[in-house]
Design a protein around this motif. Structure first.
Motif, PDB file in Angstrom:
ATOM      1  N   ALA A 177      39.005  33.050  36.196  1.00 53.84           N
ATOM      2  CA  ALA A 177      38.647  32.684  34.840  1.00 53.84           C
ATOM      3  C   ALA A 177      38.405  33.931  33.756  1.00 53.84           C
ATOM      4  O   ALA A 177      38.068  33.701  32.722  1.00 53.84           O
ATOM      5  CB  ALA A 177      37.134  32.009  34.641  1.00 53.84           C
ATOM      6  N   GLU A 179      40.758  35.691  32.258  1.00 53.27           N
ATOM      7  CA  GLU A 179      41.689  35.910  31.218  1.00 53.27           C
ATOM      8  C   GLU A 179      41.189  34.811  30.034  1.00 53.27           C
ATOM      9  O   GLU A 179      41.244  35.180  28.969  1.00 53.27           O
ATOM     10  CB  GLU A 179      43.115  35.791  31.660  1.00 53.27           C
ATOM     11  N   ARG A 180      40.726  33.814  30.483  1.00 54.10           N
ATOM     12  CA  ARG A 180      40.127  32.682  29.609  1.00 54.10           C
ATOM     13  C   ARG A 180      38.773  33.314  28.928  1.00 54.10           C
ATOM     14  O   ARG A 180      38.613  33.348  27.642  1.00 54.10           O
ATOM     15  CB  ARG A 180      39.791  31.443  30.206  1.00 54.10           C
ATOM     16  N   ARG A 181      38.051  34.059  29.681  1.00 50.61           N
ATOM     17  CA  ARG A 181      36.742  34.373  29.039  1.00 50.61           C
ATOM     18  C   ARG A 181      37.309  35.648  27.808  1.00 50.61           C
ATOM     19  O   ARG A 181      36.524  35.939  27.050  1.00 50.61           O
ATOM     20  CB  ARG A 181      35.747  35.096  30.119  1.00 50.61           C
TER      21      ARG A 181
END
Length: 195
Positions: A177, A179-181
């Protein structure tokens, strides 16, 4: 070429050899494996020769950190200048910073997490440290409000990147996760739809 010039060149070459060997050994086995005895064996010089160049392991680690900051500055500059918008530049710098930490974990640690005898965040900081921070400043500068403290704003951006990377590397945040953060983080610096 004078004898003095040759000796200076040979001394500089030995220093590069020591720093390179320390960096490679740390990347292969971790910083605990880097000892002056082990480095002396790796470079085929005696321990006194190492001590004639560096006071000890801490000084060698500091030299590796300076070299690593120069590499990081180059990578951040390449990422920042390969984009068009402010948002893209911040995202690219964040991605390059993350990639550096993933690819060179021991180098990242000696720069950012291990105790080394280097002056950070002062005018006395080595040029390579200033260059790496300067690349972060250049990425952040376009989003600064008039009169805003560029140093504090850049430190906030850097602290966010470092926190995300450190928590991901330690397994406290799931890597999948990241890249999303990172995108959420960038969104709060430069909302989508703005430059």
């Amino acid at each position: 070429m004078t004898i003095q010039t040759r000796r200076e060149r040979e001394r500089a070459e030995r220093e590069r050899l020591i720093v390179t060997a320390a960096r490679e050994l740390a990347e292969a086995e971790g910083w605990d494996a880097v000892t002056t005895r082990r480095l002396a064996d790796e470079i085929e010089y005696s321990q006194p020769v190492l001590y004639s160049h560096f006071k000890g392991k801490g000084a060698i680690m500091a030299a590796v950190a300076v070299q690593g900051c120069a590499d990081l500055a180059d990578e951040l500059r390449a990422a920042r200048t390969a984009t068009g918008s402010t948002r893209e530049a911040l995202a690219a710098v964040g991605a390059a910073y993350t990639a550096f930490a993933r690819r060179r974990p021991a180098l990242y640690d000696v720069i950012f997490t291990l105790a080394v005898d280097l002056p950070f965040a002062t005018p006395e900081a080595p040029a390579a440290l200033q260059a790496a921070f300067g690349e972060l400043v250049q990425a952040v500068r376009p989003i600064a409000a008039e009169g805003e403290d560029m140093g504090a704003l850049t430190e906030t951006y850097w602290a966010g990147l470092h926190g995300l990377v450190t928590l991901m590397r330690s397994g406290r945040l799931p890597e999948e996760a990241h890249e999303r953060r990172l995108a959420l983080f960038i969104d709060h610096f430069v909302p989508q739809g703005t430059d």
